[in-house]
Each structure stands twice: as C-alpha cells, then as structure tokens.
Design a protein around this motif. Structure first.
Motif, mmCIF file in Angstrom:
data_model
loop_
_atom_site.group_PDB
_atom_site.id
_atom_site.type_symbol
_atom_site.label_atom_id
_atom_site.label_comp_id
_atom_site.label_asym_id
_atom_site.label_seq_id
_atom_site.Cartn_x
_atom_site.Cartn_y
_atom_site.Cartn_z
ATOM 1 N N GLN A 8 37.539 62.299 44.612
ATOM 2 C CA GLN A 8 35.834 61.826 45.325
ATOM 3 C C GLN A 8 34.949 62.814 44.484
ATOM 4 O O GLN A 8 34.388 62.429 44.493
ATOM 5 C CB GLN A 8 35.957 60.053 45.708
ATOM 6 C CG GLN A 8 34.888 59.478 45.535
ATOM 7 C CD GLN A 8 34.656 58.837 43.817
ATOM 8 O OE1 GLN A 8 35.614 58.212 44.032
ATOM 9 N NE2 GLN A 8 33.739 59.405 43.379
ATOM 10 N N ILE A 11 35.292 64.060 41.394
ATOM 11 C CA ILE A 11 34.323 63.256 40.585
ATOM 12 C C ILE A 11 33.147 63.223 41.080
ATOM 13 O O ILE A 11 32.267 63.839 39.330
ATOM 14 C CB ILE A 11 35.066 61.895 40.760
ATOM 15 C CG1 ILE A 11 36.384 61.783 40.016
ATOM 16 C CG2 ILE A 11 34.089 61.034 39.917
ATOM 17 C CD1 ILE A 11 36.721 60.210 40.176
ATOM 18 N N ASP A 12 32.913 63.067 41.783
ATOM 19 C CA ASP A 12 31.115 63.055 42.339
ATOM 20 C C ASP A 12 30.338 64.400 42.295
ATOM 21 O O ASP A 12 29.778 64.544 41.546
ATOM 22 C CB ASP A 12 31.163 63.236 43.653
ATOM 23 C CG ASP A 12 31.336 61.742 43.997
ATOM 24 O OD1 ASP A 12 31.518 60.544 43.430
ATOM 25 O OD2 ASP A 12 30.872 61.103 45.558
ATOM 26 N N ASP A 15 30.053 64.928 38.010
ATOM 27 C CA ASP A 15 29.015 63.700 37.500
ATOM 28 C C ASP A 15 27.721 63.959 37.690
ATOM 29 O O ASP A 15 27.155 64.309 36.510
ATOM 30 C CB ASP A 15 29.381 62.074 38.271
ATOM 31 C CG ASP A 15 28.705 61.568 37.992
ATOM 32 O OD1 ASP A 15 28.674 61.260 36.828
ATOM 33 O OD2 ASP A 15 28.162 61.174 38.703
ATOM 34 N N TYR A 18 27.161 67.226 35.264
ATOM 35 C CA TYR A 18 26.793 66.665 34.186
ATOM 36 C C TYR A 18 24.927 66.447 34.347
ATOM 37 O O TYR A 18 25.223 66.906 32.942
ATOM 38 C CB TYR A 18 28.007 65.078 33.745
ATOM 39 C CG TYR A 18 27.551 64.967 32.489
ATOM 40 C CD1 TYR A 18 28.056 65.461 30.845
ATOM 41 C CD2 TYR A 18 26.944 63.609 32.392
ATOM 42 C CE1 TYR A 18 28.361 65.705 29.769
ATOM 43 C CE2 TYR A 18 27.226 63.202 30.582
ATOM 44 C CZ TYR A 18 27.157 64.547 29.675
ATOM 45 O OH TYR A 18 27.355 63.713 28.307
ATOM 46 N N GLN A 19 24.569 65.658 35.102
ATOM 47 C CA GLN A 19 23.845 64.333 35.190
ATOM 48 C C GLN A 19 22.604 65.723 35.362
ATOM 49 O O GLN A 19 21.745 64.950 34.639
ATOM 50 C CB GLN A 19 23.887 63.544 36.107
ATOM 51 C CG GLN A 19 24.541 62.283 36.012
ATOM 52 C CD GLN A 19 24.164 61.319 37.308
ATOM 53 O OE1 GLN A 19 23.460 61.011 37.861
ATOM 54 N NE2 GLN A 19 25.218 60.688 36.851
ATOM 55 N N ARG A 161 26.809 68.357 47.753
ATOM 56 C CA ARG A 161 26.787 68.095 46.050
ATOM 57 C C ARG A 161 25.695 68.788 45.464
ATOM 58 O O ARG A 161 25.583 69.822 44.920
ATOM 59 C CB ARG A 161 26.238 66.997 45.817
ATOM 60 C CG ARG A 161 27.114 65.857 45.860
ATOM 61 C CD ARG A 161 28.468 66.047 45.058
ATOM 62 N NE ARG A 161 29.616 66.337 45.125
ATOM 63 C CZ ARG A 161 30.396 66.437 46.922
ATOM 64 N NH1 ARG A 161 30.257 64.958 46.710
ATOM 65 N NH2 ARG A 161 31.229 67.230 47.106
#
Length: 189
Positions: A8, A11-12, A15, A18-19, A161
């Motif tokens: 996770q 993935i986080d 993500d 990408y965003q 993040r």
C-alpha cells in the motif's frame, strides 16, 4: 498482513507522484529557470531543511555541485546546517553567505518551522530568490513568498508522501538544469 501494508505504501506513493506530475510541472520548471539564472550569473544556491527534510539539503547540494546523471562543470551549492535549536541558526548563515542573485531553497513538509521562516526573511533582506518545496498548502512560509519566488507545493498532507515527491522534484530540478546547460538528452529507464 504486513506485506499488504508495504504494498500500500508503494501504491500510495506512486499514485501521488502520478497525480502531482501535471500540477507541479510548471512550478518545477520555474524552479529550474531560477536555478539556471542564479548559476549562469555567478551565483550560488543555499539549501536548507528542518527536521525530517534536513537530510535532503546536503543531498541536493551534492547533486548540484557534483552532477546529476551527466558529467558537467560544478555548480555552486551549499547545504546550510541546522546545528542548533535556535530559530536564527539558518538565517545567520543566509546573512553570512547569501548575496543578491543567489537562491535560497527551503525544504519542508509543513512550512511552519520558525527557523525556515527566519531564513526566508533573511534571504529577502539580501534580495535573494527563494524556492520553497513544501506540502500541506505551504503553511506560514507560503505567505512570506514574493511574486519573484518559486513555490513547489506537494498536494498532500502526509509528511512521508510529501518527502517522496520532493525527492523526485529535486531530481527534476537537477535534470532540468543539466538539460538547459548541456542540451536535451533522451530520458532512459
């Protein structure tokens, strides 16, 4: 169970990267232009972080001085040290080392660290450009930035993040400067 938690995180992180690619492209490009203007006119980049982002300052300085992925002449960059809990420790270094035309790059997840705020004020006193890499909206630091400064704000609230995207931004800044100085090179895997 732990392996799913680990997956996770990957993935986080992917993500968010990408965003963030589209909204951060223009501010990062502005950062490349600020760094390029600084070093091509004989200036230097002072880099400062606080707490969890402090380690990114010498990392960026070493890439900027020594080269990113290509051989090139050295570029002037220096990591400032947060060697005391004194709110003025970074500002004193900016006043001692910074000059008009230099860039102060500050790295922070929140934008609310008193020492970084004082460093930004000191940079403005010296007519330096400030490049702020922040998250969480930029905090109090965002309010100090001038129109001529650069703000790269990671659109996230979680410090881990934010720092992951900031690391990628540092790489993009180095690559962008190299591309402008040495010419475009195919991005390889």
């Amino acid at each position: 169970m732990l392996d799913l938690r680990i997956q996770q995180h990957f993935i986080d992180s992917a993500d968010l990267q990408y965003q963030a690619a589209e909204p951060l492209a223009k501010p990062v490009e502005a950062g490349v232009q600020a760094l390029l203007a600084c070093v091509t006119s004989g200036g230097k980049v002072l880099v400062a972080g606080w707490g969890g982002t402090a380690a990114a300052a010498p990392y960026f300085a070493s890439l900027f001085v020594g080269g990113f992925e290509r051989e090139r002449p050295e570029l002037a960059a220096l990591a400032l040290t947060a060697d005391s809990p004194d709110d003025q420790c970074l500002a004193r270094q900016v006043r001692a080392l910074g000059h008009m035309g230099d860039v102060l790059m500050v790295l922070t997840a929140t934008g609310d660290e008193a020492a970084l705020l004082q460093a930004v004020r000191a940079a403005h006193e010296r007519d330096m450009t400030v490049m702020a890499l922040t998250g969480k909206g930029g905090g109090a630091l965002a309010k100090l930035l001038r129109e001529t400064d650069v703000h790269v704000c990671v659109p996230h609230d979680r410090a881990a993040r934010i720092r992951e995207v900031q690391q990628l931004v540092l790489h993009c800044l180095c690559d962008g400067v190299d591309a402008q100085l040495l010419g475009e090179q195919e991005l390889s895997e």
